[in-house]
Design an enzyme around this catalytic site. Structure first.
Site, short mmCIF file in Angstrom:
data_model
loop_
_atom_site.label_atom_id
_atom_site.label_comp_id
_atom_site.label_asym_id
_atom_site.label_seq_id
_atom_site.Cartn_x
_atom_site.Cartn_y
_atom_site.Cartn_z
N CYS A 72 27.64 -1.95 77.37
CA CYS A 72 27.47 -1.35 78.68
C CYS A 72 28.75 -0.61 79.04
CB CYS A 72 27.17 -2.42 79.72
SG CYS A 72 27.26 -1.79 81.41
N CYS A 78 32.59 -3.01 86.60
CA CYS A 78 31.70 -3.53 87.62
C CYS A 78 31.80 -5.06 87.66
CB CYS A 78 30.27 -3.04 87.35
SG CYS A 78 29.01 -4.29 87.23
N CYS A 159 21.88 -0.23 84.86
CA CYS A 159 22.49 -1.53 84.68
C CYS A 159 21.68 -2.23 83.61
CB CYS A 159 22.45 -2.32 85.99
SG CYS A 159 22.70 -4.09 85.76
N CYS A 408 22.68 -25.03 90.88
CA CYS A 408 23.28 -23.75 90.45
C CYS A 408 24.80 -23.84 90.44
CB CYS A 408 22.80 -22.62 91.35
SG CYS A 408 23.11 -22.91 93.09
#
Ligand code: SAH
Length: 454
Positions: A72, A78, A159, A408
């Site tokens: 990427c 980013c 993306c 999480c």
């Protein structure tokens, strides 16, 4: 050691946040983003603390075997991905280790660790994107993602985590802005209109929602925008304008105006259909969520007549996916809209044995316990801060046979497992699950059992 020193460093471990770590001769840990275990590096020191320092790769003298070339162009700029420079297998090892370290070191819990469940897709798995818009100093349009720990917009065309079709939505939006000179929001001054492009896709249904967040009610030439979107996107189901006039980091305002379609899309999860509005919580990596829920279901091990308590239930997805296997389902969730969605989702899927309560999980559990509700199985899926000791104590009071904890955040999970251990619940098994490949996040499903229960 001081700032701007150049040192030679071998990377010997990795943090789950995406940095490699090497030790200097005097045993100082140096954290180096985007390095890989086994790298031999020349590192420039950027910040020095008492016992550790941060560095930046100056030169890769000899690369680690696990290195791959990032696929990427925006990686390292980013703030989304942290693991595009090592193989997915390596990333999974780091994530599994993070969970194990947390549970063993923070929680002091030694138990069975199942292999981490890797995601089938490690690219293009996201069904949602929220892209900020802005203008560069030279007035060029910026649309993309924020840089790490910043609100600087990195302009992106695509993306790798998003479906291909989002790229088309971005292109159309760009071209509309260029054609009409649309008024773009400026975070610094709070002036300008178009703030965010927000896209959602039903993975199974292929229904596309495009939402624009506006500092105001709408945009000039909205009809043209909708026409351009419809022409470019055969699967466009709805277009919504969300109004957010606050000077805030919160993306969505409270008001939606439907400009095309009916303002919602739907998608499938575990054989059930769910309605998704711009406000609804919906699992980002749908197919991996199915596998996570499958594991939770295996741990819940329902036989048909149990009472199942689903705490932090969101729009009810986990509990509803098990409603047919139990006698009664009670879901608890603090956000009113989510509770309404959960009720509607139950109705859409013909689930009649479910009841949803809008309240704080801990308070609701306490009240249910006082009412004499005795769930056989409790499911917990709290946000990052975990469930905390008070709720663990309340759950002990309800004496379920099993608790299934979906987490999480490994650190708060580990802390909570310790509370459970002190309150009569043994951690039987831990399964890490990767919902967000290439990013720093990792989820975990845990089975706990009451200590004196058979
Ligand atoms: N189980 C759901 C959602 C999990 S996300 C799913 O798998 O889709 C965690 C949820 O906990 C969010 O919906 C959030 O709104 C809710 N929540 C946060 N704090 C809470 C609290 N104190 N009490 C109850 N729910 C809470």
């Amino acid at each position: 050691m001081k700032k701007n020193d150049i040192i030679r460093l071998t990377i010997t471990s990795a943090t789950a946040e995406g940095s490699g770590v090497g030790k200097t001769e005097d045993n100082m840990a140096v954290f180096v983003p985007m390095s890989a275990v086994g790298d031999e590096l020349s590192v420039r020191i950027v910040k020095v603390k008492k016992t550790y320092a941060f560095g930046k790769i100056e030169e890769i003298i000899s690369p680690s075997d696990s290195r791959i070339s990032p696929d990427c162009p925006y990686f390292s700029k980013c703030g989304g991905c942290v693991w595009r420079h090592i193989s997915y297998e390596n990333e999974l090892e780091v994530k599994a280790q993070k969970v194990r370290d947390a549970v063993e070191r923070i929680g002091g819990i030694h138990t069975v660790f199942q292999p981490i469940m890797g995601s089938e897709k490690n690219n293009r798995y996201r069904n949602k994107a929220q892209l900020p818009l802005g203008r560069a100093k030279d007035r060029r349009l910026l649309m993309g993602f924020y840089a790490f720990h910043s609100h600087r917009i990195i302009d992106c065309d695509d993306c790798a985590l998003q479906p291909e079709v989002f790229r088309t939505v971005m292109e159309v939006t760009r071209s509309f802005v260029q054609k009409t000179g649309a008024d773009i929001y400026d975070e610094a001054t709070g002036k300008g209109r178009l703030r965010h492009l927000y896209i959602r896709l039903g993975e199974v249904t292929d229904e596309l929602m495009v939402c624009y967040v506006i500092n105001g009610n709408g945009l000039k030439q909205e009809d043209l925008l909708i026409k351009m979107l419809r022409e470019a996107l055969p699967n466009l189901k709805t277009v919504v304008f969300n109004s957010n006039r606050e000077k805030t980091n919160v993306i969505l305002g409270r008001k939606n105006r439907v400009a095309y379609g009916n303002g919602v899309i739907s998608d499938m999860l575990c054989g059930l259909r769910f309605k998704i509005s711009p406000f609804s919580f919906w699992q980002i990596n749908r197919s991996q969520a199915e596998r996570l829920y499958e594991k939770a279901r295996e741990y819940a091990n329902l036989k048909g007549d149990e009472v199942l308590l689903d705490l932090y239930c969101g729009t009810g997805t986990i509990g509803l996916s098990m409603a047919r296997d139990c006698g009664k389902l009670i879901g608890v969730e603090i956000i009113e809209d989510a509770v309404r969605d959960a009720e509607e989702n139950a109705a859409i899927n013909g689930v009649e044995n479910a009841r949803f309560i809008c309240a704080d999980a801990s308070e609701a559990a306490e009240q249910l316990r006082n009412e004499g509700v005795r769930p056989d199985v409790v499911i917990l899926d709290p946000p990052r801060k975990g469930c905390g000791e008070a709720l663990v104590k309340t759950i002990r009071g309800m004496a379920p046979h099993r608790v299934v904890y979906v987490s999480c955040d490994p650190a708060t999970l580990a802390r909570d497992l310790k509370y459970f251990d002190e309150n009569g619940y043994q951690t039987e098994e831990v399964t890490p699950c990767d919902m967000f490949p290439r990013t720093a996040h990792v989820e975990t499903v845990v089975l706990l059992r009451r200590k004196n229960a058979r």
